[in-house]
Design a protein around this motif. Structure first.
Motif, PDB file in Angstrom:
ATOM      1  N   ILE A  91       0.829  -1.206   0.000  1.00  0.00           N
ATOM      2  CA  ILE A  91       0.000   0.000   0.000  1.00  0.00           C
ATOM      3  C   ILE A  91       0.865   1.258   0.000  1.00  0.00           C
ATOM      4  O   ILE A  91       0.634   2.190  -0.770  1.00  0.00           O
ATOM      5  N   ALA A  92       1.899   1.272   0.850  1.00  0.00           N
ATOM      6  CA  ALA A  92       2.785   2.439   0.905  1.00  0.00           C
ATOM      7  C   ALA A  92       3.540   2.614  -0.406  1.00  0.00           C
ATOM      8  O   ALA A  92       3.742   3.746  -0.863  1.00  0.00           O
ATOM      9  N   ALA A  93       3.944   1.512  -1.030  1.00  0.00           N
ATOM     10  CA  ALA A  93       4.677   1.594  -2.301  1.00  0.00           C
ATOM     11  C   ALA A  93       3.802   2.184  -3.401  1.00  0.00           C
ATOM     12  O   ALA A  93       4.259   3.038  -4.175  1.00  0.00           O
ATOM     13  N   VAL A  94       2.568   1.762  -3.469  1.00  0.00           N
ATOM     14  CA  VAL A  94       1.660   2.287  -4.503  1.00  0.00           C
ATOM     15  C   VAL A  94       1.433   3.782  -4.297  1.00  0.00           C
ATOM     16  O   VAL A  94       1.523   4.576  -5.239  1.00  0.00           O
ATOM     17  N   ILE A  95       1.158   4.171  -3.060  1.00  0.00           N
ATOM     18  CA  ILE A  95       0.918   5.590  -2.770  1.00  0.00           C
ATOM     19  C   ILE A  95       2.172   6.419  -3.051  1.00  0.00           C
ATOM     20  O   ILE A  95       2.093   7.491  -3.657  1.00  0.00           O
ATOM     21  N   ALA A  96       3.333   5.910  -2.652  1.00  0.00           N
ATOM     22  CA  ALA A  96       4.582   6.642  -2.882  1.00  0.00           C
ATOM     23  C   ALA A  96       4.898   6.737  -4.370  1.00  0.00           C
ATOM     24  O   ALA A  96       5.376   7.779  -4.840  1.00  0.00           O
ATOM     25  N   TRP A  97       4.639   5.680  -5.122  1.00  0.00           N
ATOM     26  CA  TRP A  97       4.895   5.713  -6.564  1.00  0.00           C
ATOM     27  C   TRP A  97       4.034   6.779  -7.231  1.00  0.00           C
ATOM     28  O   TRP A  97       4.532   7.575  -8.032  1.00  0.00           O
ATOM     29  N   LEU A 107       6.239   0.396   6.568  1.00  0.00           N
ATOM     30  CA  LEU A 107       5.759   1.572   5.827  1.00  0.00           C
ATOM     31  C   LEU A 107       6.908   2.322   5.165  1.00  0.00           C
ATOM     32  O   LEU A 107       6.812   2.744   4.009  1.00  0.00           O
ATOM     33  N   ALA A 108       8.017   2.478   5.890  1.00  0.00           N
ATOM     34  CA  ALA A 108       9.183   3.156   5.318  1.00  0.00           C
ATOM     35  C   ALA A 108       9.731   2.364   4.131  1.00  0.00           C
ATOM     36  O   ALA A 108      10.068   2.943   3.089  1.00  0.00           O
ATOM     37  N   ALA A 109       9.833   1.054   4.278  1.00  0.00           N
ATOM     38  CA  ALA A 109      10.319   0.219   3.169  1.00  0.00           C
ATOM     39  C   ALA A 109       9.397   0.365   1.961  1.00  0.00           C
ATOM     40  O   ALA A 109       9.867   0.452   0.821  1.00  0.00           O
ATOM     41  N   GLY A 110       8.100   0.425   2.203  1.00  0.00           N
ATOM     42  CA  GLY A 110       7.151   0.590   1.111  1.00  0.00           C
ATOM     43  C   GLY A 110       7.277   1.935   0.423  1.00  0.00           C
ATOM     44  O   GLY A 110       7.238   2.026  -0.817  1.00  0.00           O
ATOM     45  N   VAL A 111       7.446   2.989   1.202  1.00  0.00           N
ATOM     46  CA  VAL A 111       7.600   4.327   0.614  1.00  0.00           C
ATOM     47  C   VAL A 111       8.860   4.380  -0.239  1.00  0.00           C
ATOM     48  O   VAL A 111       8.847   4.863  -1.375  1.00  0.00           O
ATOM     49  N   TRP A 112       9.970   3.873   0.295  1.00  0.00           N
ATOM     50  CA  TRP A 112      11.214   3.882  -0.474  1.00  0.00           C
ATOM     51  C   TRP A 112      11.118   2.975  -1.697  1.00  0.00           C
ATOM     52  O   TRP A 112      11.663   3.297  -2.753  1.00  0.00           O
ATOM     53  N   LEU A 113      10.405   1.864  -1.574  1.00  0.00           N
ATOM     54  CA  LEU A 113      10.215   0.977  -2.725  1.00  0.00           C
ATOM     55  C   LEU A 113       9.423   1.672  -3.822  1.00  0.00           C
ATOM     56  O   LEU A 113       9.774   1.598  -4.999  1.00  0.00           O
ATOM     57  N   GLY A 114       8.347   2.357  -3.446  1.00  0.00           N
ATOM     58  CA  GLY A 114       7.554   3.099  -4.427  1.00  0.00           C
ATOM     59  C   GLY A 114       8.374   4.185  -5.104  1.00  0.00           C
ATOM     60  O   GLY A 114       8.302   4.376  -6.332  1.00  0.00           O
ATOM     61  N   PHE A 115       9.169   4.890  -4.320  1.00  0.00           N
ATOM     62  CA  PHE A 115      10.055   5.926  -4.857  1.00  0.00           C
ATOM     63  C   PHE A 115      11.065   5.293  -5.807  1.00  0.00           C
ATOM     64  O   PHE A 115      11.311   5.784  -6.914  1.00  0.00           O
ATOM     65  N   LEU A 116      11.639   4.167  -5.397  1.00  0.00           N
ATOM     66  CA  LEU A 116      12.629   3.472  -6.205  1.00  0.00           C
ATOM     67  C   LEU A 116      12.023   2.964  -7.513  1.00  0.00           C
ATOM     68  O   LEU A 116      12.668   3.043  -8.568  1.00  0.00           O
ATOM     69  N   CYS A 117      10.805   2.475  -7.449  1.00  0.00           N
ATOM     70  CA  CYS A 117      10.135   1.990  -8.663  1.00  0.00           C
ATOM     71  C   CYS A 117       9.918   3.119  -9.671  1.00  0.00           C
ATOM     72  O   CYS A 117       9.815   2.862 -10.871  1.00  0.00           O
TER      73      CYS A 117
END
Length: 158
Positions: A17-23, A95-105
């Motif tokens: 969820i965090a990755a999608v939102i961050a992306w 959540l932090a891992a997800g945010v950074w993953l979304g940013f990285l993607c």
């Protein structure tokens, strides 16, 4: 009500969820981002290290049955606070891992065309790994805080 161990599926849901939102957020607003420092993205590593050290101390005390109110004993409330810290840290780390993953993607495919994306990619990797490290440390701390198995109240059979 019995406190249950943190579920891995809940943490994975946080990451997704965090990755999608961050992306999406990165895609829409990347041009407004300042340069990302590797030091800023590594900010969770010290917390993870502290939690690992705390886990080893608590594990030692639990294994040696040094839980109680004595001077050199671990107070039960301290162990309960460590569990609360571990549960909260697992959530924050996922959540932090997800945010950074979304940013990285978002930045990885852009690194050939955008110089800023190429510069931000290492920071995103370091940040994502810091989140994963915090989750791992938190789960280890939570595991180390488990109470030893209580002996059965049933009379021994002979």
């Amino acid at each position: 009500m019995k406190l249950k161990p943190t579920r891995i599926w809940d943490l994975l849901a946080n990451v997704v969820i965090a990755a999608v939102i961050a992306w999406v957020a990165t895609r829409l607003t990347y041009s407004n981002f300042p340069p990302i420092s590797v030091y800023a993205s590594a900010s969770l590593y010290p917390v993870a290290a502290i939690e690992v050290a705390l886990a080893f101390v608590i594990r030692s005390r639990v294994n040696d049955r040094e839980i109680g109110n004595g001077t050199h004993q671990l107070h039960p409330i301290t162990a309960a606070r460590a569990v609360a810290l571990a549960k909260a840290s697992a959530q924050v780390g996922s959540l932090a891992a997800g945010v950074w993953l979304g940013f990285l993607c978002w930045v990885l495919p852009q690194r050939d065309t955008l110089r800023a994306a190429a510069a931000d990619s290492p920071s995103a990797v370091v940040g994502m790994m810091a989140g994963v490290a915090l989750v791992a440390a938190a789960l280890w701390l939570e595991y180390c805080c488990r109470a030893p198995d209580d002996p059965s109240d049933d009379p021994a059979t002979t």
